[in-house]
Design a protein around this motif. Structure first.
Motif, PDB file in Angstrom:
ATOM      1  N   ASP A  82       6.072   2.916  -5.943  1.00 18.47           N
ATOM      2  CA  ASP A  82       5.276   4.022  -5.408  1.00 18.47           C
ATOM      3  C   ASP A  82       4.997   3.842  -3.911  1.00 18.47           C
ATOM      4  O   ASP A  82       4.776   2.732  -3.434  1.00 18.47           O
ATOM      5  CB  ASP A  82       3.941   4.120  -6.143  1.00 18.47           C
ATOM      6  N   TRP A 162      -8.523  -6.079  -1.473  1.00 16.24           N
ATOM      7  CA  TRP A 162      -7.853  -4.947  -0.841  1.00 16.24           C
ATOM      8  C   TRP A 162      -8.188  -4.857   0.637  1.00 16.24           C
ATOM      9  O   TRP A 162      -7.407  -4.314   1.419  1.00 16.24           O
ATOM     10  CB  TRP A 162      -8.260  -3.647  -1.543  1.00 16.24           C
ATOM     11  N   ARG A 177      -0.519  -3.503   0.340  1.00 16.70           N
ATOM     12  CA  ARG A 177      -0.148  -2.948  -0.960  1.00 16.70           C
ATOM     13  C   ARG A 177      -0.891  -1.659  -1.301  1.00 16.70           C
ATOM     14  O   ARG A 177      -0.435  -0.886  -2.140  1.00 16.70           O
ATOM     15  CB  ARG A 177      -0.389  -4.005  -2.053  1.00 16.70           C
ATOM     16  N   MET A 180       0.714   1.854  -1.555  1.00 12.97           N
ATOM     17  CA  MET A 180       1.380   2.358  -2.757  1.00 12.97           C
ATOM     18  C   MET A 180       0.476   3.317  -3.530  1.00 12.97           C
ATOM     19  O   MET A 180       0.937   4.045  -4.400  1.00 12.97           O
ATOM     20  CB  MET A 180       1.803   1.192  -3.663  1.00 12.97           C
ATOM     21  N   ALA A 181      -0.806   3.311  -3.240  1.00 10.79           N
ATOM     22  CA  ALA A 181      -1.782   4.147  -3.942  1.00 10.79           C
ATOM     23  C   ALA A 181      -1.774   5.571  -3.390  1.00 10.79           C
ATOM     24  O   ALA A 181      -1.243   5.821  -2.304  1.00 10.79           O
ATOM     25  CB  ALA A 181      -3.169   3.540  -3.799  1.00 10.79           C
ATOM     26  N   ASN A 227      -5.370   0.258 -11.681  1.00  9.15           N
ATOM     27  CA  ASN A 227      -3.977   0.170 -11.249  1.00  9.15           C
ATOM     28  C   ASN A 227      -3.689  -0.976 -10.285  1.00  9.15           C
ATOM     29  O   ASN A 227      -2.529  -1.270 -10.004  1.00  9.15           O
ATOM     30  CB  ASN A 227      -3.564   1.485 -10.579  1.00  9.15           C
ATOM     31  N   LEU A 231      -0.058  -3.029  -8.675  1.00  8.83           N
ATOM     32  CA  LEU A 231       0.335  -3.034  -7.262  1.00  8.83           C
ATOM     33  C   LEU A 231       0.480  -4.464  -6.760  1.00  8.83           C
ATOM     34  O   LEU A 231       1.403  -4.771  -5.992  1.00  8.83           O
ATOM     35  CB  LEU A 231      -0.712  -2.281  -6.414  1.00  8.83           C
ATOM     36  N   HIS A 232      -0.414  -5.347  -7.177  1.00  9.22           N
ATOM     37  CA  HIS A 232      -0.330  -6.725  -6.742  1.00  9.22           C
ATOM     38  C   HIS A 232       0.862  -7.458  -7.374  1.00  9.22           C
ATOM     39  O   HIS A 232       1.267  -8.518  -6.885  1.00  9.22           O
ATOM     40  CB  HIS A 232      -1.623  -7.474  -7.073  1.00  9.22           C
TER      41      HIS A 232
END
Length: 236
Positions: A82, A162, A177, A180-181, A227, A231-232
């Motif tokens: 994503d 984050w 990262r 990607m959200a 989520n 992602l990690h």
């Protein structure tokens, strides 16, 4: 055996990390999906032996929870990763060219040269560039809203956080990262860190600043909780 805060120990085929939290009201176990380990929490170091004994009765449950954590998505040609919440295809161009974001009839794609680790590194560098541009824009926007001076911004790859803000030296660091959200989640993260320039804690006054910047922040916080582990796991 004497246990200490931060110690890691093998526990019937899995890794457990000991954590002392003076605010904890009871012994507890948390699964850290990003690190792939169980976290055993006690209110004091003298209680660590008790939480270890408790954990030995819960090894089956811990194994099940760890087995359910997201598996790493490799950064390689053919993968879907994503970007801004949209599935983006990875393709190989041959040669040694840098990764670039483009689009075809099937949607967004990232085309890159390199092979193996070199390919993954080029794609990750593209994500970092996009993250820097996007987060710089949203950070500056929220700074202006609050009448705050510019900050030094950096992009990193922490294992669990984050973002972080150091009000004393006016610096903010973000995980690449988060790019990607979905955009609303990225914007929430920027607002979250900028708000720490006003309040360094997570008090009601702090959350009122976040609310002023983006409105209801709760859906975005939930999105990251739900989520974030996936992602990690990308590229790991």
């Amino acid at each position: 055996m004497q246990y200490r805060n931060g110690q890691r120990l093998p526990l019937e085929g899995l890794t457990a990390r000991l954590s002392v939290n003076p605010r904890a009201r009871r012994l507890s176990i948390r699964i850290d999906a990003r690190a792939g380990e169980a976290v055993l929490i006690a209110p004091s170091e003298r209680k660590l032996a008790e939480v270890v004994a408790f954990a030995r009765t819960k090894t089956g449950w811990m194994r099940e929870r760890l087995a359910d954590r997201p598996q790493g998505t490799p950064i390689e040609p053919g993968a879907l990763i994503d970007l801004f919440g949209q599935p983006t295809r990875l393709t190989a161009t041959g040669g040694a060219g840098a990764a670039r974001l483009t689009e075809d009839a099937d949607g967004p794609l990232i085309a890159s040269g390199g092979e193996g680790e070199a390919y993954a590194r080029r794609v990750e560098n593209l994500f970092k560039r996009v993250a820097r541009e996007t987060l710089q824009t949203r950070t500056d926007f929220h700074l202006r809203t609050l009448g705050q001076r510019p900050v030094k911004m950096s992009i990193a790859d922490p294992k669990s956080r984050w973002g972080s803000c150091s009000p004393h030296n006016r610096s903010i660091r973000y995980s690449w990262r988060v790019v990607m959200a979905p955009p609303t989640v990225i914007d929430y993260l920027a607002a979250h860190e900028v708000a720490h320039l006003v309040h360094a804690d997570h008090s009601p006054a702090y959350w009122a600043v976040v609310q002023r910047l983006i409105g209801d922040h709760r859906p975005h916080r939930k999105w990251l909780r739900d989520n974030g582990p996936a992602l990690h796991a990308v590229g790991r």
